[in-house]
Motif scaffolding. Structure first.
Motif, mmCIF file in Angstrom:
data_model
loop_
_atom_site.group_PDB
_atom_site.id
_atom_site.type_symbol
_atom_site.label_atom_id
_atom_site.label_comp_id
_atom_site.label_asym_id
_atom_site.label_seq_id
_atom_site.Cartn_x
_atom_site.Cartn_y
_atom_site.Cartn_z
ATOM 1 N N SER A 20 0.830 -1.199 0.000
ATOM 2 C CA SER A 20 0.000 0.000 0.000
ATOM 3 C C SER A 20 0.870 1.258 0.000
ATOM 4 O O SER A 20 2.049 1.228 0.362
ATOM 5 C CB SER A 20 -0.903 0.011 1.230
ATOM 6 N N SER A 21 0.245 2.367 -0.388
ATOM 7 C CA SER A 21 0.969 3.629 -0.444
ATOM 8 C C SER A 21 1.440 4.063 0.943
ATOM 9 O O SER A 21 2.503 4.677 1.084
ATOM 10 C CB SER A 21 0.086 4.712 -1.070
ATOM 11 N N THR A 22 0.660 3.732 1.994
ATOM 12 C CA THR A 22 1.059 4.078 3.355
ATOM 13 C C THR A 22 2.313 3.320 3.761
ATOM 14 O O THR A 22 3.249 3.897 4.334
ATOM 15 C CB THR A 22 -0.073 3.766 4.352
ATOM 16 N N THR A 23 2.344 2.020 3.461
ATOM 17 C CA THR A 23 3.524 1.209 3.764
ATOM 18 C C THR A 23 4.744 1.737 3.023
ATOM 19 O O THR A 23 5.836 1.869 3.597
ATOM 20 C CB THR A 23 3.280 -0.258 3.380
ATOM 21 N N VAL A 24 4.558 2.052 1.744
ATOM 22 C CA VAL A 24 5.667 2.569 0.941
ATOM 23 C C VAL A 24 6.191 3.878 1.529
ATOM 24 O O VAL A 24 7.415 4.081 1.647
ATOM 25 C CB VAL A 24 5.221 2.781 -0.519
ATOM 26 N N ALA A 25 5.285 4.770 1.944
ATOM 27 C CA ALA A 25 5.701 6.064 2.493
ATOM 28 C C ALA A 25 6.480 5.885 3.789
ATOM 29 O O ALA A 25 7.504 6.561 4.009
ATOM 30 C CB ALA A 25 4.473 6.944 2.733
ATOM 31 N N LEU A 26 6.031 4.978 4.654
ATOM 32 C CA LEU A 26 6.727 4.744 5.924
ATOM 33 C C LEU A 26 8.100 4.123 5.695
ATOM 34 O O LEU A 26 9.071 4.464 6.379
ATOM 35 C CB LEU A 26 5.876 3.851 6.833
ATOM 36 N N VAL A 27 8.178 3.213 4.741
ATOM 37 C CA VAL A 27 9.470 2.598 4.413
ATOM 38 C C VAL A 27 10.425 3.650 3.869
ATOM 39 O O VAL A 27 11.595 3.727 4.278
ATOM 40 C CB VAL A 27 9.284 1.457 3.397
ATOM 41 N N GLN A 28 9.945 4.479 2.952
ATOM 42 C CA GLN A 28 10.800 5.524 2.382
ATOM 43 C C GLN A 28 11.249 6.512 3.453
ATOM 44 O O GLN A 28 12.388 6.984 3.428
ATOM 45 C CB GLN A 28 10.060 6.238 1.261
ATOM 46 N N LEU A 29 10.372 6.819 4.413
ATOM 47 C CA LEU A 29 10.742 7.701 5.514
ATOM 48 C C LEU A 29 11.852 7.093 6.354
ATOM 49 O O LEU A 29 12.839 7.764 6.693
ATOM 50 C CB LEU A 29 9.525 7.994 6.381
ATOM 51 N N ALA A 30 11.705 5.809 6.694
ATOM 52 C CA ALA A 30 12.722 5.136 7.504
ATOM 53 C C ALA A 30 14.067 5.099 6.788
ATOM 54 O O ALA A 30 15.119 5.393 7.373
ATOM 55 C CB ALA A 30 12.259 3.711 7.837
ATOM 56 N N LEU A 31 14.037 4.754 5.499
ATOM 57 C CA LEU A 31 15.282 4.660 4.732
ATOM 58 C C LEU A 31 15.905 6.037 4.516
ATOM 59 O O LEU A 31 17.132 6.187 4.557
ATOM 60 C CB LEU A 31 15.003 3.992 3.389
ATOM 61 N N ALA A 32 15.059 7.048 4.308
ATOM 62 C CA ALA A 32 15.574 8.403 4.127
ATOM 63 C C ALA A 32 16.206 8.935 5.406
ATOM 64 O O ALA A 32 17.164 9.724 5.350
ATOM 65 C CB ALA A 32 14.456 9.335 3.666
ATOM 66 N N CYS A 33 15.688 8.511 6.560
ATOM 67 C CA CYS A 33 16.287 8.930 7.839
ATOM 68 C C CYS A 33 17.731 8.454 7.923
ATOM 69 O O CYS A 33 18.618 9.189 8.358
ATOM 70 C CB CYS A 33 15.467 8.382 9.004
ATOM 71 N N GLY A 34 17.969 7.213 7.485
ATOM 72 C CA GLY A 34 19.343 6.722 7.443
ATOM 73 C C GLY A 34 20.197 7.521 6.486
ATOM 74 O O GLY A 34 21.361 7.826 6.766
ATOM 75 N N GLY A 35 19.613 7.893 5.337
ATOM 76 C CA GLY A 35 20.340 8.731 4.394
ATOM 77 C C GLY A 35 20.672 10.094 4.976
ATOM 78 O O GLY A 35 21.737 10.653 4.707
ATOM 79 N N PHE A 36 19.762 10.613 5.800
ATOM 80 C CA PHE A 36 20.005 11.889 6.469
ATOM 81 C C PHE A 36 21.210 11.787 7.402
ATOM 82 O O PHE A 36 22.092 12.663 7.402
ATOM 83 C CB PHE A 36 18.759 12.305 7.252
ATOM 84 N N GLY A 37 21.264 10.724 8.188
ATOM 85 C CA GLY A 37 22.402 10.534 9.095
ATOM 86 C C GLY A 37 23.704 10.364 8.342
ATOM 87 O O GLY A 37 24.726 10.981 8.684
ATOM 88 N N ILE A 38 23.672 9.546 7.291
ATOM 89 C CA ILE A 38 24.889 9.315 6.512
ATOM 90 C C ILE A 38 25.344 10.597 5.824
ATOM 91 O O ILE A 38 26.537 10.936 5.826
ATOM 92 C CB ILE A 38 24.647 8.200 5.478
ATOM 93 N N GLY A 39 24.399 11.333 5.239
ATOM 94 C CA GLY A 39 24.763 12.570 4.564
ATOM 95 C C GLY A 39 25.337 13.600 5.506
ATOM 96 O O GLY A 39 26.322 14.283 5.188
ATOM 97 N N THR A 40 24.736 13.711 6.687
ATOM 98 C CA THR A 40 25.256 14.660 7.682
ATOM 99 C C THR A 40 26.657 14.275 8.109
ATOM 100 O O THR A 40 27.557 15.122 8.200
ATOM 101 C CB THR A 40 24.323 14.717 8.909
ATOM 102 N N GLY A 41 26.865 12.990 8.366
ATOM 103 C CA GLY A 41 28.188 12.530 8.793
ATOM 104 C C GLY A 41 29.244 12.698 7.723
ATOM 105 O O GLY A 41 30.404 13.010 8.018
ATOM 106 N N GLU A 42 28.842 12.516 6.470
ATOM 107 C CA GLU A 42 29.814 12.613 5.375
ATOM 108 C C GLU A 42 30.199 14.052 5.085
ATOM 109 O O GLU A 42 31.368 14.364 4.867
ATOM 110 C CB GLU A 42 29.240 11.967 4.113
ATOM 111 N N PHE A 43 29.216 14.957 5.069
ATOM 112 C CA PHE A 43 29.474 16.320 4.620
ATOM 113 C C PHE A 43 29.799 17.305 5.735
ATOM 114 O O PHE A 43 30.418 18.334 5.484
ATOM 115 C CB PHE A 43 28.279 16.842 3.818
#
Length: 409
Positions: A20-43
Motif C-alpha cells: 500500500s501507499s502508506t507502507t511505501v511512504a513509511l518505508v521511504q521515511l525510515a530509509l531516508a532517515c538513514g540517508g540523512f544521518g549518513i549525509g550529515t556525517g559525510e558532509f
C-alpha cells in the motif's frame, strides 16, 4: 509484519503485489532517515576541517585525509558487504549496517588522536555504500517500474536534506561548541534509523537463487564498469570544490566563518533541487540525464573557479554545483538496469564509485592548493574531472548502441 519479495529483481514484481501507499511512504521515511544521518556525517566534516585541524595540530589539507579515509571505507565496504551478505535478508542487513554506522560515529566523537579519528572515519564509511544500495533496491521494488528513479530519489532525499539542514546545523554547533558534537549527533540519528527500520520495513524473504557468485557476476558486465566509471571520474569535481568550501569562503571570498553554514545551506538547496529534478528526468531519459549533467558540471565548476572571490557569485556557484546531484538517482537506476540479477552488488558499488570521486576530488583539490594555486582552483580540477567523465559516458553510449544494432544469433 508481512513478508514481501524485495530480494527479487525489480522487473519481476507484479504491480498487483505491491504494498500500500502508506507502507511505501513509511518505508521511504525510515530509509531516508538513514540517508540523512549518513549525509550529515559525510558532509559535516567538510565545514569543520579547520576546527579538526586545530584540535589535532595538523594543516587543513592534512585534515582532509579524514574525508579520503571515510570515502575509502565506502569504496571497500560496499562491494565486500554486498557479496558477503548475498544470502541475508535485506531488512536484517539494513539494521546491521545502520548499527555499525551509529557506533562508528559515536566513537569518532571521542577519538583521542588524529590517527584514531582517521581510522574511525574509515570504519564509519564501511556501511555507507551498502546501505544506500540496498535501501534503493528496497524502495524501487515497492513501486511500479516506471517510478523507480523517483523512489530512489526519495530515499536519497535524506542525503540531500542532510546537506540542507543537517550539515549546516551540525557545522554551526560544531564551530560554536565543539566539532565532536556533530559526530555524536550523527550517531544518535543512526540509532533512530535502526528503530524506524525495525518497525516499518517489512520482513523479506531471500531469493533461492541469491548467492555470492551471482552477485559477483555484476562485474562481468562492461556496462556496470562503465557506469561506475562515470560516477567515479565524472563527479569528483563536486567533492574537489566542496571539500574545501570552508576555506574558500573565508580565505578567497574573505567572508567571516559564520558565512560557512550559509554556503552549506546553498549547496544543500541545490542538491535537493537537483535530486527532485533529476529523479523526474531520469524516469524520462536515464542516459540524457547523465550526459547532460556532466556537461552542466563543466560549466558551473569553471564558473566557480573564475568567480569565487566575489561573495555573491560564490554563493550562486555553490548552489549550482549542488544542483549537479541530479545525476545521482539516474546513475543508481542505470545500474539496476545493466546489472540484471546481480543488483545488490551493483547498487552498492554505485556509492563506492561516488566515494572514489569523493576521495579523488579531495586529494586532487588538496594537491592544487598545496602547489599554491589557491582554493578557487579546485573548480578547475572539478571541471577537468567532469570532462574526463564525458569520455567514459561516450564509451558507455557507444557500447549501448552497438548492442542495439548487433544481429540476433
Amino acid at each position: 509484519m508481512s513478508q514481501i519479495a524485495i530480494n527479487e529483481p525489480i522487473e519481476s514484481q507484479p504491480e498487483a503485489a505491491l504494498p500500500s501507499s502508506t507502507t511505501v511512504a513509511l518505508v521511504q521515511l525510515a530509509l531516508a532517515c538513514g540517508g540523512f544521518g549518513i549525509g550529515t556525517g559525510e558532509f559535516a566534516i567538510m565545514g569543520l576541517l579547520p576546527n579538526v585541524a586545530e584540535t589535532f595540530s595538523v594543516t587543513t589539507p592534512q585534515a582532509g585525509y579524514v574525508i579520503s579515509a571515510y570515502a575509502l571505507g565506502v569504496v571497500v565496504g560496499a562491494p565486500v558487504i554486498a557479496v558477503l551478505a548475498a544470502k541475508m535478508a535485506r531488512r536484517t542487513l539494513l539494521l546491521m549496517l545502520m548499527l555499525v554506522f551509529a557506533i562508528g560515529n559515536i566513537l569518532s566523537a571521542v577519538a583521542p588522536t588524529f590517527e584514531t579519528f582517521t581510522l574511525l572515519r574509515f570504519v564509519s564509511g564501511l556501511p555507507h555504500g551498502a546501505y544506500f544500495g540496498v535501501a534503493a533496491l528496497v524502495a524501487a521494488s515497492m513501486v511500479p517500474v516506471h517510478r523507480r528513479a523517483r523512489a530512489v530519489g526519495r530515499v536519497m532525499l535524506g542525503l540531500t536534506i542532510a546537506t540542507l539542514l543537517g550539515t549546516p546545523v551540525t557545522t554551526l554547533f560544531g564551530q560554536s561548541l565543539d566539532w565532536q558534537v556533530a559526530f555524536l549527533s550523527v550517531g544518535i540519528v543512526g540509532l533512530l534509523t535502526v528503530a524506524l527500520i525495525w518497525f516499518h520495513v517489512p520482513k523479506d524473504r531471500v531469493s533461492e537463487e541469491a548467492s555470492f557468485l551471482r552477485e559477483l557476476g555484476a562485474f562481468r558486465r562492461p556496462q556496470v564498469w562503465l557506469t561506475l566509471g562515470i560516477a567515479a571520474v565524472g563527479y569528483g569535481g563536486m567533492f574537489a570544490m566542496f571539500s574545501y568550501i570552508a576555506s574558500t569562503t573565508t580565505k578567497v571570498a574573505m567572508l567571516p566563518e559564520s558565512a560557512v553554514p550559509i554556503m552549506l545551506v546553498l549547496f544543500g538547496v541545490g542538491m535537493n533541487a537537483g535530486n527532485f529534478i533529476g529523479s523526474w528526468l531520469a524516469d524520462k531519459s536515464l542516459l540524457g540525464t547523465i550526459g547532460g549533467s556532466l556537461i552542466y558540471n563543466i560549466v558551473v565548476l569553471t564558473t566557480f573557479a573564475l568567480t569565487a572571490a566575489n561573495p555573491y557569485m560564490l554563493g550562486l556557484s555553490v548552489f549550482l554545483v549542488g544542483c549537479g546531484f541530479a545525476a545521482g538517482p539516474a546513475l543508481q537506476t542505470r545500474l539496476m538496469d545493466v546489472a540484471a540479477d546481480a543488483q545488490t552488488l551493483a547498487a552498492a558499488s554505485n556509492h563506492s564509485a561516488f566515494n572514489i570521486a569523493n576521495a579523488l576530488g579531495a586529494w586532487l583539490g588538496g594537491l592544487v592548493i598545496a602547489w599554491g594555486y589557491g582554493f578557487a582552483a579546485t573548480g578547475y580540477v572539478g571541471a577537468a574531472l567532469s570532462f574526463l567523465g564525458l569520455f567514459v559516458f561516450a564509451a558507455s553510449l557507444r557500447l549501448e548502441r552497438r548492442g542495439r544494432t548487433a544481429p540476433a544469433l
